[in-house]
Design an enzyme around this catalytic site. Sequence first.
Site, PDB file in Angstrom:
ATOM      1  N   ASP A 119       2.532  20.260 -20.699  1.00 37.72           N
ATOM      2  CA  ASP A 119       1.668  18.973 -20.879  1.00 37.72           C
ATOM      3  C   ASP A 119       2.824  18.171 -21.583  1.00 37.72           C
ATOM      4  OD1 ASP A 119       0.260  17.236 -21.806  1.00 37.72           O
ATOM      5  OD2 ASP A 119      -1.272  18.241 -22.283  1.00 37.72           O
ATOM      6  N   PHE A 140     -17.840  15.221 -26.927  1.00 39.17           N
ATOM      7  CA  PHE A 140     -17.664  14.600 -28.206  1.00 39.17           C
ATOM      8  C   PHE A 140     -17.476  12.991 -27.570  1.00 39.17           C
ATOM      9  CE2 PHE A 140     -13.229  13.661 -26.587  1.00 39.17           C
ATOM     10  CZ  PHE A 140     -12.962  15.028 -25.582  1.00 39.17           C
ATOM     11  N   TYR A 167       0.899  -1.186   0.086  1.00 40.41           N
ATOM     12  CA  TYR A 167       0.040   0.011  -0.088  1.00 40.41           C
ATOM     13  C   TYR A 167       0.907   1.189  -0.177  1.00 40.41           C
ATOM     14  CZ  TYR A 167      -3.733   3.164   0.621  1.00 40.41           C
ATOM     15  OH  TYR A 167      -4.827   4.031   0.578  1.00 40.41           O
ATOM     16  N   ARG A 174     -12.225  15.880 -34.370  1.00 43.85           N
ATOM     17  CA  ARG A 174     -11.415  16.993 -33.717  1.00 43.85           C
ATOM     18  C   ARG A 174     -12.125  18.503 -34.205  1.00 43.85           C
ATOM     19  NH1 ARG A 174      -9.061  15.033 -28.743  1.00 43.85           N
ATOM     20  NH2 ARG A 174     -11.211  14.937 -28.563  1.00 43.85           N
ATOM     21  N   LYS A 182       0.542   8.035 -23.575  1.00 41.79           N
ATOM     22  CA  LYS A 182       1.027   8.526 -24.976  1.00 41.79           C
ATOM     23  C   LYS A 182       2.727   8.008 -24.893  1.00 41.79           C
ATOM     24  CE  LYS A 182      -2.854  10.353 -24.681  1.00 41.79           C
ATOM     25  NZ  LYS A 182      -3.188  11.858 -24.070  1.00 41.79           N
ATOM     26  N   PHE A 214      -6.567  21.969 -24.789  1.00 40.46           N
ATOM     27  CA  PHE A 214      -7.088  20.587 -25.157  1.00 40.46           C
ATOM     28  C   PHE A 214      -8.097  20.258 -24.195  1.00 40.46           C
ATOM     29  CE2 PHE A 214      -6.731  16.263 -23.898  1.00 40.46           C
ATOM     30  CZ  PHE A 214      -6.662  15.870 -25.211  1.00 40.46           C
ATOM     31  N   THR A 215      -8.817  19.402 -24.572  1.00 39.41           N
ATOM     32  CA  THR A 215     -10.237  19.137 -24.173  1.00 39.41           C
ATOM     33  C   THR A 215     -10.150  19.076 -22.498  1.00 39.41           C
ATOM     34  OG1 THR A 215     -10.031  16.747 -24.644  1.00 39.41           O
ATOM     35  CG2 THR A 215     -10.812  18.036 -26.231  1.00 39.41           C
TER      36      THR A 215
END
Length: 462
Positions: A219, A453, A76, A386, A262, A128-129
């Site tokens: 980011d 979206f 944990y 997009r 990514k 960015f969304t």
Amino acid sequence: MDSTTRRSWAEPFKIKMVEPIRVMSRAERERAIGEAGFNTFLLKSDDVYIDLLTDSGTSAMSDYQWAGMMLGDEAYAGSRNFYHLEEAVRKYYGYKYIVPTHQGRAAEHILSRIAIKPGDYVPGNMYFTTTRLHQELAGGTFEDVIIDEAHDPTSVHPFKGNVDLDKLESLIKRVGPERIPYVSLAATVNMAGGQPISLANMRAVRELTNRYGIRVILDAARAVENAYFIQQRETGYAETPVATILREMCGYTDGCTMSAKKDPLVNIGGFLALNDPELFEEARNLIVVYEGLHTYGGLAGRDMEAMARGIEEAVNDDSIRARVGQVEYLGNQLLAADAPIVTPIGGHAVYLDARRFYPQLKQDEFPAQMLAAQLYLDSGVRSMERGIVSAGRDPETGEHHYPKLELVRLAIPRRVYTQSHMDVVAESVAEVYRQRRDVRGLRMTFEPKYLRFFQARFEPLG
Ligand SMILES: *Cc1c(COP(=O)(O)O)cnc(C)c1O
């Protein structure tokens, strides 16, 4: 070129395990897209042939990563895999402190909560969304300060992700530096077509923000791809390893949010990294409310081990060259077929310009949404809108945002598909382009409140 230099972008790996995929009939695809409300997010993966919906969490892990999965320390608290992850982030990104999160938006959530006060402004190189939504939910207003070229799908600027320093400085002067908690810097810029920011521009943003005492948060989801573009395009970096460029990029920032789904080659995971010990302390405190203890943050020990190993693999020069090389291969096939795409070709995806496919459609007839559906109908290739649907509504006025870019993204998962799969995709896009004239638009029949979206539904017009 010496004999050890590879001549092509061919993958520096071979395939050890395969997963069957199949093509359905046209009639089955018509039924499937109808049931999915013309939204490719609502298709079942079993109904898809080649899945280019996203490169997020869809990569193939290496044998080294899978071996690491067996070394999960599921304690944990204080799992040894957390310390491996921390070490990898410090070594390759250079930030001092990290908290793991279950994925990128969780890091964005924590960061937005600790840094943004109601009434603040967050400038960024295009929205960015999920990033913008978390900034807004924390009471902030996103301000786009990207260069104008980024909004032009035909501009061939080599660094369309660059910040327009005049736009940034005039915002600082207009609202005051104390109302700007940080500049939100994406590398690469997904919504602009996977376009990179240059090191020179990052350095200039750092100098400008230093003068006003404003933080810069990266980011970092595709920062390695960005570093590769710098190596290829920015003067003086052709011989510099991607790993060195990545460290320099991060050095101009104060922290990052990371979707490790990514660049870092994992199916789930992320982190928030910071250099400021006080801000880190707040993040570490909030993480236990929303994610889990600060040494696992919503992840299993084995996931953190796979992430640590993926980070190390991602910065390898041959690997990143093959990754971006495959995307460029697809893009060049499409250019050869005269299909309208965003140029330069992006790092993780090729973007189709739906406005040039369907000039007969108004933007609120959802041309990109329809184009993604047509591509699926033609060949079972899944892509993503997009454009206006992704852009959502202005929280103040309730009107649609009308983005200049109305695109369909063909995102390439890492280490998953072959060159012949790319050929199939290119043939299908060419066919859909040939049939462009008869296509009508869509009507939205269901609209979710947030990030519409993902779950919106549509019906063909007429
Ligand atoms: C995917 C992504 C995010 C959000 O990360 P998730 O892991 O999907 O939550 C944030 N920024 C960029 C640029 C991304 O591509």
